[in-house]
Design a protein around this motif. Structure first.
Motif, short mmCIF file in Angstrom:
data_model
loop_
_atom_site.label_atom_id
_atom_site.label_comp_id
_atom_site.label_asym_id
_atom_site.label_seq_id
_atom_site.Cartn_x
_atom_site.Cartn_y
_atom_site.Cartn_z
N GLU A 60 13.79 39.32 -42.55
CA GLU A 60 15.14 39.06 -42.03
C GLU A 60 15.37 37.58 -41.80
OE1 GLU A 60 15.36 43.32 -39.60
OE2 GLU A 60 15.20 41.43 -38.52
N PHE A 61 14.39 36.90 -41.22
CA PHE A 61 14.58 35.48 -40.93
C PHE A 61 14.45 34.62 -42.18
CE2 PHE A 61 13.90 37.00 -36.63
CZ PHE A 61 14.89 36.30 -35.97
N ARG A 62 13.59 35.01 -43.10
CA ARG A 62 13.51 34.24 -44.35
C ARG A 62 14.77 34.43 -45.17
NH1 ARG A 62 7.60 35.69 -44.04
NH2 ARG A 62 6.68 33.76 -43.26
N GLN A 63 15.36 35.63 -45.11
CA GLN A 63 16.64 35.87 -45.78
C GLN A 63 17.72 34.98 -45.18
OE1 GLN A 63 17.63 37.58 -48.28
NE2 GLN A 63 19.83 37.84 -48.04
N ARG A 64 17.71 34.84 -43.85
CA ARG A 64 18.70 33.97 -43.21
C ARG A 64 18.51 32.53 -43.68
NH1 ARG A 64 19.48 33.98 -36.72
NH2 ARG A 64 19.36 36.23 -37.12
N GLY A 65 17.26 32.11 -43.85
CA GLY A 65 17.01 30.77 -44.36
C GLY A 65 17.56 30.58 -45.77
N VAL A 66 17.42 31.61 -46.61
CA VAL A 66 17.98 31.54 -47.97
C VAL A 66 19.49 31.38 -47.92
CG1 VAL A 66 18.38 32.89 -50.06
CG2 VAL A 66 16.09 32.80 -49.06
N ILE A 67 20.15 32.13 -47.05
CA ILE A 67 21.61 32.05 -46.94
C ILE A 67 22.04 30.65 -46.50
CG2 ILE A 67 23.59 32.86 -45.59
CD1 ILE A 67 22.29 35.64 -45.61
N VAL A 68 21.33 30.08 -45.52
CA VAL A 68 21.70 28.74 -45.03
C VAL A 68 21.45 27.70 -46.11
CG1 VAL A 68 21.16 26.95 -43.34
CG2 VAL A 68 21.31 29.34 -42.62
N ARG A 69 20.35 27.82 -46.82
CA ARG A 69 20.03 26.85 -47.87
C ARG A 69 21.08 26.87 -48.98
NH1 ARG A 69 15.32 28.62 -48.71
NH2 ARG A 69 14.25 27.28 -47.20
N THR A 70 21.65 28.04 -49.22
CA THR A 70 22.61 28.19 -50.31
C THR A 70 24.04 27.93 -49.88
OG1 THR A 70 21.16 29.88 -51.25
CG2 THR A 70 23.40 29.75 -52.12
N ASN A 71 24.42 28.43 -48.70
CA ASN A 71 25.82 28.39 -48.27
C ASN A 71 26.09 27.48 -47.08
OD1 ASN A 71 26.87 30.77 -49.99
ND2 ASN A 71 25.13 31.67 -48.93
N GLY A 72 25.04 26.86 -46.53
CA GLY A 72 25.23 26.09 -45.30
C GLY A 72 25.27 27.00 -44.09
N LEU A 73 25.59 26.44 -42.94
CA LEU A 73 25.54 27.19 -41.69
C LEU A 73 26.82 27.92 -41.35
CD1 LEU A 73 23.39 24.85 -39.45
CD2 LEU A 73 23.02 27.29 -39.76
N ASP A 74 27.89 27.68 -42.09
CA ASP A 74 29.16 28.29 -41.71
C ASP A 74 29.11 29.82 -41.65
OD1 ASP A 74 32.08 27.87 -41.09
OD2 ASP A 74 32.25 29.14 -42.86
N PRO A 75 28.51 30.52 -42.66
CA PRO A 75 28.46 31.99 -42.55
C PRO A 75 27.70 32.47 -41.33
CG PRO A 75 27.94 31.27 -44.79
CD PRO A 75 27.94 30.04 -43.93
N ILE A 76 26.61 31.78 -40.97
CA ILE A 76 25.85 32.15 -39.79
C ILE A 76 26.67 31.88 -38.53
CG2 ILE A 76 23.73 31.74 -38.49
CD1 ILE A 76 23.24 33.05 -41.18
N ALA A 77 27.36 30.73 -38.52
CA ALA A 77 28.16 30.37 -37.34
C ALA A 77 29.26 31.38 -37.09
CB ALA A 77 28.76 28.97 -37.53
N ARG A 78 29.94 31.82 -38.15
CA ARG A 78 31.07 32.74 -37.99
C ARG A 78 30.63 34.11 -37.46
NH1 ARG A 78 32.72 34.16 -42.45
NH2 ARG A 78 31.72 32.80 -43.98
#
Length: 429
Positions: A126-144
């Motif tokens: 789960e956390f490595r997947q979150r890292g992949v998302i941030v590396r690809t899309n930046g932090l905006d999807p996580i922030a929202r």
């Protein structure tokens, strides 16, 4: 506010200088301001030190890839300002730092409070997947999506200013430091070590926390010898923000009863704190006495060291779900092959220091394209993303492979990789 050049943890003090030191640790994606509502009351008795995680709240962006490293940086910061013994309260990742301190440096810790914490935070995948998302899309999807994880729906709707503040905290975090913190949580697992936590501990959790909820809290209480549980109703993960008065009351009660050292300023070494009495119910909370047995994982027995090393690396690179599925499907016919692959491919080759994991992923992708092994190409594309390759870098690897392995092979590889990248980097709604 200050910074320590060699161990850049940003911190601030509040309260009188002759009071005992109480440290407040933040959760992933937040800053020390998550504790603002607790500080006025806590500073009546303690000198409160709050710190920011690397790259959070404008702190220096020096990533720390493990909870142990974060604890070491915090202790180095405290050493530089003369703080030797202290009480500690931490939320989520901040709580993991507190457990690490209690396990590795018990002589420094007088008393401990764990807020929205867990001995293991979800799964490594789960956390490595979150890292992949941030590396690809930046932090905006996580922030929202942070308010959905941090607050109850009613609170988020009634407090739009606080909700927006939470979103902005995440958006202004350094992406590299956020990814490193995700990796720190992915590798954190102290379920079998909780019995060695030797300080009085308050475990505090929101009743509606969907991230690290009451079940995880009860695992902590079951495992820590001197621990008490308090469940705060009407609160989710960021319970100090959502229910500040209840959290403040519980912290004051815990630290004033479990840490009875009237002359302890936190700046000299002291004998161990006395055993804590039971936590009484605070006016705004309903403490829960039920304790569930700690979950102790079963470790593989009778395997050589290289197998254990390989299994660890294989899980880190391919993910728990893939490895669990492969091992579950292994029978008498293929079981020895799975052991062979784990020991030699992962325990020997992938563990060699000559190449980093990013480079090994590049080599592996190329070899799989050349051999036409599209099924393995799919899960090694996922592995490459976990190892830090961006989609653009994977594209370059496949273009290079097209020259030397052939256009038809690369065409099939692009089709597989495109689907995997889409699945792995699309933020969850």
């Amino acid at each position: 506010m200050s910074e320590i050049p060699t161990n850049p943890l940003q911190y601030r003090f509040d309260g009188r200088e002759d009071a005992p030191v109480l440290i407040l640790g933040p959760s992933l994606g937040t800053t020390w301001h998550m504790w603002d509502r607790q500080v006025p009351e806590l500073t009546r008795q303690w000198r409160v030190l709050r710190f920011d995680l690397p790259g959070h709240g404008g702190a220096p962006a020096h990533p720390a890839g493990s909870v142990a490293e974060l604890a070491t940086r915090l202790l180095a910061t405290l050493d530089s300002i003369g703080v030797q013994r202290f009480g500690y309260a931490g939320c989520a990742l901040g709580g993991a730092i507190g457990i690490e301190l209690a396990l590795r440096h018990p002589e420094r810790l007088a008393s401990l409070a764990l807020v929205a914490a867990s001995p293991r935070f979800g799964t490594a995948d789960e956390f490595r997947q979150r890292g992949v998302i941030v590396r690809t899309n930046g932090l905006d999807p996580i922030a929202r999506t942070s308010p959905d994880r941090w607050f109850t729906g009613g609170f988020a709707a009634a407090q739009p200013a606080i909700t927006e503040w939470a979103v902005q905290m995440v958006r202004t975090t350094d992406p590299g430091c956020y990814i490193a913190a995700c990796e720190a949580l992915a590798s954190f697992d102290v379920r079998t070590e909780l019995g060695r936590v030797g300080v009085p501990t308050l475990v505090l959790v929101g009743s509606d926390d969907q991230v690290t909820g009451p079940a995880e809290a009860r695992t902590l209480v079951a495992g820590i010898p001197d621990a008490r549980l308090a469940v705060v109703p009407g609160a989710s993960h960021l319970v100090p923000v959502e229910q500040p008065a209840a959290v403040t009351d519980l912290l004051v009660h815990h630290f004033s009863t479990a840490w009875q050292q009237p002359y302890d300023t936190g700046q000299t070494a002291l004998p161990a704190a006395p055993v804590s009495p039971a936590i009484a119910a605070a006016p705004l909370v309903t403490p829960v006495a039920e304790i569930a047995p700690a979950a102790v994982p079963v470790q593989p027995a009778g395997q050589p060291d290289r197998y254990e090393t390989g299994l660890k690396i294989r899980r880190e690179v391919l993910g728990d779900a893939h490895v669990d599925r492969a091992l579950a499907e292994a029978e008498g016919f293929s079981g020895e092959f799975e052991e062979f692959v784990t020991r030699y491919a992962w325990g020997e080759i992938w563990d060699r220091p000559g190449l980093d994991r990013r480079t090994r992923s590049c080599v592996t992708l190329t070899a799989l394209v050349a051999g036409g092994h599209l099924e393995e190409l799919a899960f090694h594309t996922r592995a490459a993303l976990r190892n830090g390759l961006t989609p653009d870098e994977i594209k370059e690897v496949l273009l290079q492979a097209a020259v030397y392995c052939g256009v038809p092979a690369a065409n099939s590889a692009f089709r597989v990789a495109r689907q995997v990248i889409r699945e792995e980097t699309t933020p969850a709604e």
